[in-house]
Design an enzyme around this catalytic site. Structure first.
Site, PDB file in Angstrom:
ATOM      1  N   SER A   1       0.867  -1.176   0.000  1.00 51.70           N
ATOM      2  CA  SER A   1       0.000   0.000   0.000  1.00 51.70           C
ATOM      3  C   SER A   1       0.910   1.234   0.000  1.00 51.70           C
ATOM      4  CB  SER A   1      -0.947  -0.035   1.206  1.00 51.70           C
ATOM      5  OG  SER A   1      -1.855   1.038   1.164  1.00 51.70           O
TER       6      SER A   1
ATOM      7  N   HIS B   1      -2.276  -0.800  -3.596  1.00 55.00           N
ATOM      8  CA  HIS B   1      -3.395   0.079  -3.261  1.00 55.00           C
ATOM      9  C   HIS B   1      -3.137   1.459  -3.838  1.00 55.00           C
ATOM     10  CE1 HIS B   1      -4.183  -2.541   0.574  1.00 55.00           C
ATOM     11  NE2 HIS B   1      -4.553  -3.151  -0.536  1.00 55.00           N
TER      12      HIS B   1
ATOM     13  N   ASP C   1      -4.610  -5.384   5.344  1.00 49.35           N
ATOM     14  CA  ASP C   1      -4.902  -6.152   4.139  1.00 49.35           C
ATOM     15  C   ASP C   1      -3.708  -7.030   3.790  1.00 49.35           C
ATOM     16  OD1 ASP C   1      -6.254  -7.049   1.862  1.00 49.35           O
ATOM     17  OD2 ASP C   1      -5.328  -5.506   0.613  1.00 49.35           O
TER      18      ASP C   1
END
Length: 366
Positions: free
Chosen positions: A178, A205, A298
């Site tokens: 991310s 992300h 995540d």
């Protein structure tokens, strides 16, 4: 019983806006003014003005345009991160061409994230855009940044001795990140040889509109070919497939990529958990998962599934992760076989695939 003493609310985070367009500058000023979590430190037109003000104002976060008169936002990012490290959010023109390339290089130079410039703030859609920009500025304002050059980190040696042999025989490499991901991906993939024997699938992300530009940028940074994944594409050894924006990516039983629009997982679509879980399901002990820098959790559950099926899992160490949230959560959950600085991940994988020596602390080394 004594009444509880009220705790003071956190002061608003101070934002420096760098934007040469008067219209966009005032839009961003409105975004900041309308959010109680934020406070405007100053709004300027040029990078030179920003560089002069940063040491005096000490903002908590900077909203940085890329295309500026004189010094551009990329060079300004480099200068700020070298001398006055401050969280920087790149506010980019509509993605495409040179703007995307420069934005990605700004991330590599130390900026934390990139968002698209608002086209307007009216109506429900405009309100959602404003909320998204404000939230991004607020979250990134709390990220501790330091003066460092991630792409030229010092050689690292794990706490253990490089003594025990570990042989792994994966058939796929799945990666996810991310915040800070573009830099980390460029480093890990850039350290792999052009004839790397595995197909690579990855989740980053990032806003949907930036994903194609991100894939093109990454393709220019590393020797392996990088493509934005399409539904039904077959996995090929030595090829990197990037999950497109706002779609989950999984691997299918025939070695194909599957894209779908199921609800977000951990607030993310594409989701690292979804990708990793499919790798565990299809490849079992032949899966290799790598979880890099990022905020949130995540990927933790999916990485744990790869390990539970006998696969090998690596997470980025705190010493190089821009945000240690995702890899740190994986460590705490027992989903990681080993934690390594970003510049040691690819060499470690290559040694392990060749049956060479790895850190003696590796849980799977004996």
């Amino acid at each position: 019983m004594k009444a509880a003493i009220p705790q003071p609310a956190q002061p608003p985070r101070r934002v420096l806006i760098v934007e040469d367009s008067a219209v966009l500058r005032h839009l961003l000023m409105r975004v900041v003014a309308d959010d109680p979590r934020l406070e405007l430190a100053e709004a300027v037109e040029t990078a030179e003005e920003a560089l002069r003000l940063v040491p005096r104002l000490r903002p908590d976060v900077i909203s940085m345009d890329i295309c500026l008169p004189g010094m551009d936002g990329l060079e300004a990012t480099r200068q700020i991160m070298a001398h006055f490290p401050t969280p920087i959010v790149i506010v980019s023109d509509r993605p495409g061409g040179q703007a995307t390339h420069v934005s990605m290089n700004a991330l590599r130079s130390g900026a934390l994230s990139v968002i698209e410039k608002p086209q307007g703030l009216t109506g429900s859609a405009g309100a959602a855009v404003a909320q998204g920009i404000a939230t991004q500025l607020y979250i990134m304002s709390q990220v501790p940044v330091i003066r460092r050059r991630l792409m030229q980190a010092e050689p690292f040696r794990h706490k253990g001795m490089w003594s025990r042999p570990l042989a792994i025989h994966p058939r796929i490499l799945a990666m996810a990140a991310s915040t800070g991901g573009p830099t980390a991906f460029a480093r890990v993939l850039g350290d792999l040889p052009p004839d790397f024997a595995l197909p690579v699938v990855l989740v980053q992300h990032m806003g949907q509109s930036f994903m194609e530009g991100f894939a093109q940028w990454l393709d220019q940074q590393v020797a392996l070919p990088v493509r934005l994944a399409q539904h039904g594409m077959l996995l090929e050894r030595g090829q990197v497939l990037v999950a497109p924006g706002n779609r989950h990516m999984t691997v299918g039983p025939r070695g194909e990529v599957l894209l779908h629009d199921a609800p977000p997982v951990q607030g993310q679509r594409p989701s690292a958990d979804v990708l990793f879980s499919s790798v565990a399901r299809v490849f079992g002990a032949d899966g290799l998962g790598v979880l890099l820098t990022g905020m949130g959790e995540d990927g933790v559950e999916g990485l744990g599934r790869i390990r539970a099926r006998g696969g090998y899992t690596v997470v980025e160490d705190r010493s190089t992760a821009v945000i240690h949230g995702m890899p740190g959560a994986a460590e705490r959950a027992g989903a990681a076989c080993i934690s390594l600085p970003v510049h040691e991940i690819a060499p470690h994988i290559l040694r392990a695939m060749a049956g060479g020596p790895v850190p003696s602390q590796d849980p799977l080394a004996g």
